[in-house]
Design a protein around this motif. Structure first.
Motif, PDB file in Angstrom:
ATOM      1  N   GLY A   1      48.587  16.797  36.309  1.00 22.80           N
ATOM      2  CA  GLY A   1      47.927  18.032  35.917  1.00 22.80           C
ATOM      3  C   GLY A   1      48.063  18.342  34.443  1.00 22.80           C
ATOM      4  O   GLY A   1      48.016  19.497  34.029  1.00 22.80           O
ATOM      5  N   VAL A   2      48.234  17.297  33.629  1.00 22.89           N
ATOM      6  CA  VAL A   2      48.357  17.390  32.174  1.00 22.89           C
ATOM      7  C   VAL A   2      49.515  18.346  31.831  1.00 22.89           C
ATOM      8  O   VAL A   2      50.662  17.989  32.032  1.00 22.89           O
ATOM      9  CB  VAL A   2      47.017  17.769  31.496  1.00 22.89           C
ATOM     10  CG1 VAL A   2      47.117  17.671  29.984  1.00 22.89           C
ATOM     11  CG2 VAL A   2      45.886  16.874  32.004  1.00 22.89           C
TER      12      VAL A   2
ATOM     13  N   LEU B   1      48.151  30.095  40.058  1.00 18.37           N
ATOM     14  CA  LEU B   1      48.161  31.237  39.136  1.00 18.37           C
ATOM     15  C   LEU B   1      46.935  31.256  38.243  1.00 18.37           C
ATOM     16  O   LEU B   1      46.453  30.224  37.783  1.00 18.37           O
ATOM     17  CB  LEU B   1      49.406  31.191  38.247  1.00 18.37           C
ATOM     18  CG  LEU B   1      50.727  31.586  38.890  1.00 18.37           C
ATOM     19  CD1 LEU B   1      51.882  31.288  37.936  1.00 18.37           C
ATOM     20  CD2 LEU B   1      50.727  33.048  39.296  1.00 18.37           C
ATOM     21  N   LEU B   2      46.450  32.445  37.986  1.00 20.40           N
ATOM     22  CA  LEU B   2      45.386  32.671  37.022  1.00 20.40           C
ATOM     23  C   LEU B   2      46.016  33.153  35.722  1.00 20.40           C
ATOM     24  O   LEU B   2      47.143  33.683  35.727  1.00 20.40           O
ATOM     25  CB  LEU B   2      44.409  33.728  37.537  1.00 20.40           C
ATOM     26  CG  LEU B   2      43.707  33.415  38.856  1.00 20.40           C
ATOM     27  CD1 LEU B   2      42.894  34.618  39.321  1.00 20.40           C
ATOM     28  CD2 LEU B   2      42.827  32.183  38.715  1.00 20.40           C
TER      29      LEU B   2
ATOM     30  N   ASN C   1      40.861  31.162  33.026  1.00 18.54           N
ATOM     31  CA  ASN C   1      40.783  31.356  34.466  1.00 18.54           C
ATOM     32  C   ASN C   1      42.088  30.864  35.074  1.00 18.54           C
ATOM     33  O   ASN C   1      43.051  31.608  35.136  1.00 18.54           O
ATOM     34  CB  ASN C   1      39.556  30.634  35.037  1.00 18.54           C
ATOM     35  CG  ASN C   1      39.279  31.037  36.470  1.00 18.54           C
ATOM     36  OD1 ASN C   1      39.795  32.016  36.961  1.00 18.54           O
ATOM     37  ND2 ASN C   1      38.461  30.254  37.144  1.00 18.54           N
ATOM     38  N   PHE C   2      42.124  29.608  35.478  1.00 22.82           N
ATOM     39  CA  PHE C   2      43.354  29.064  36.047  1.00 22.82           C
ATOM     40  C   PHE C   2      44.374  28.794  34.950  1.00 22.82           C
ATOM     41  O   PHE C   2      44.036  28.285  33.885  1.00 22.82           O
ATOM     42  CB  PHE C   2      43.073  27.765  36.813  1.00 22.82           C
ATOM     43  CG  PHE C   2      42.433  28.004  38.152  1.00 22.82           C
ATOM     44  CD1 PHE C   2      43.190  28.452  39.229  1.00 22.82           C
ATOM     45  CD2 PHE C   2      41.082  27.790  38.325  1.00 22.82           C
ATOM     46  CE1 PHE C   2      42.600  28.685  40.456  1.00 22.82           C
ATOM     47  CE2 PHE C   2      40.475  28.017  39.551  1.00 22.82           C
ATOM     48  CZ  PHE C   2      41.244  28.476  40.618  1.00 22.82           C
ATOM     49  N   MET C   3      45.626  29.108  35.244  1.00 22.81           N
ATOM     50  CA  MET C   3      46.692  28.880  34.275  1.00 22.81           C
ATOM     51  C   MET C   3      46.917  27.387  34.045  1.00 22.81           C
ATOM     52  O   MET C   3      47.311  26.972  32.963  1.00 22.81           O
ATOM     53  CB  MET C   3      47.974  29.553  34.763  1.00 22.81           C
ATOM     54  CG  MET C   3      49.001  29.762  33.688  1.00 22.81           C
ATOM     55  SD  MET C   3      50.402  30.753  34.245  1.00 22.81           S
ATOM     56  CE  MET C   3      49.705  32.396  34.306  1.00 22.81           C
TER      57      MET C   3
ATOM     58  N   GLU D   1      45.744  38.048  45.908  1.00 17.51           N
ATOM     59  CA  GLU D   1      44.614  38.914  45.571  1.00 17.51           C
ATOM     60  C   GLU D   1      43.339  38.132  45.265  1.00 17.51           C
ATOM     61  O   GLU D   1      42.252  38.568  45.609  1.00 17.51           O
ATOM     62  CB  GLU D   1      44.972  39.800  44.369  1.00 17.51           C
ATOM     63  CG  GLU D   1      46.103  40.769  44.641  1.00 17.51           C
ATOM     64  CD  GLU D   1      46.668  41.386  43.369  1.00 17.51           C
ATOM     65  OE1 GLU D   1      46.174  41.091  42.264  1.00 17.51           O
ATOM     66  OE2 GLU D   1      47.635  42.155  43.502  1.00 17.51           O
ATOM     67  N   ALA D   2      43.457  36.992  44.606  1.00 18.81           N
ATOM     68  CA  ALA D   2      42.276  36.191  44.247  1.00 18.81           C
ATOM     69  C   ALA D   2      41.752  35.476  45.491  1.00 18.81           C
ATOM     70  O   ALA D   2      42.511  35.168  46.425  1.00 18.81           O
ATOM     71  CB  ALA D   2      42.629  35.184  43.169  1.00 18.81           C
TER      72      ALA D   2
END
Length: 186
Positions: free
Chosen positions: A50-51, A74-75, A131-133, A94-95
């Motif tokens: 995931g880099v 996580l966002l 958006n995505f962390m 929540e997302a």
């Protein structure tokens, strides 16, 4: 109707059954091996890990005790600032894409100053997509963003770091907090 003079749960402890498959905590020596491995010393950022996720997820897990999927999903907006208190991670479902193991998994986890000194805020502020962390993480067939990362981490731990104990996995980051808490009956 009389009153109860003592609390019925006083002096009650939960019995913990540790079996051969339960996870065990990383020792200080194991953590030293991991955090002196190529990801942390040579800026090694494999796509399969995931880099940048391969750098941050173990650190976040160590300092928060969070599960891999809680961190992977996580966002950017889940990093929040509480005025006068500091930064925290908002672990929630929540997302639309988010899932948690259970209701009590919803929590706010303060960011340890060591994560800030390692540059976590700079990392999050530098994410272009906002958006995505961890935007390089891709969902597996079960739609888990941490699935492929978990596979990568286990392989990296065994082959590169040379931590081969099968009971030491990503979840072992949770145990430095959980084990003493359980021993105290929390």
């Amino acid at each position: 109707y009389g009153s109860i003079c003592t609390h019925p749960a006083d002096n009650t402890r939960t019995q913990i059954n540790h079996d051969k498959t339960s996870r065990i905590a990383f020792s200080n020596d194991a953590l030293a091996l991991l955090f002196h491995s190529p990801i942390y010393t040579d800026n090694f950022r494999p796509i399969g890990g995931g880099v940048d996720a391969c750098y941050w997820l173990p650190l976040l897990a160590l300092f928060t005790g969070a599960r891999v999927e809680e961190l992977a999903q996580l966002l950017v907006q889940d990093l929040r600032l509480a005025q006068g208190l500091g930064y925290y991670l908002n672990i929630s479902d929540e997302a639309a894409h988010s899932q948690l193991k259970n209701y009590s998994s919803r929590r706010r986890i303060p960011l340890h100053p060591e994560l800030l000194s390692c540059g976590f805020l700079d990392y999050v502020n530098g994410i272009k997509e906002q958006n995505f962390m961890f935007p390089a993480l891709k969902p597996n067939q079960r739609k888990k963003l941490g699935g492929y990362f978990s596979t990568f981490f286990s392989g990296y731990l065994r082959r590169t770091v040379r931590i081969t104990a099968p009971r030491k996995v990503f979840l072992s980051f949770r145990h430095p907090f959980h084990d003493p808490s359980r021993a105290l009956g929390i």
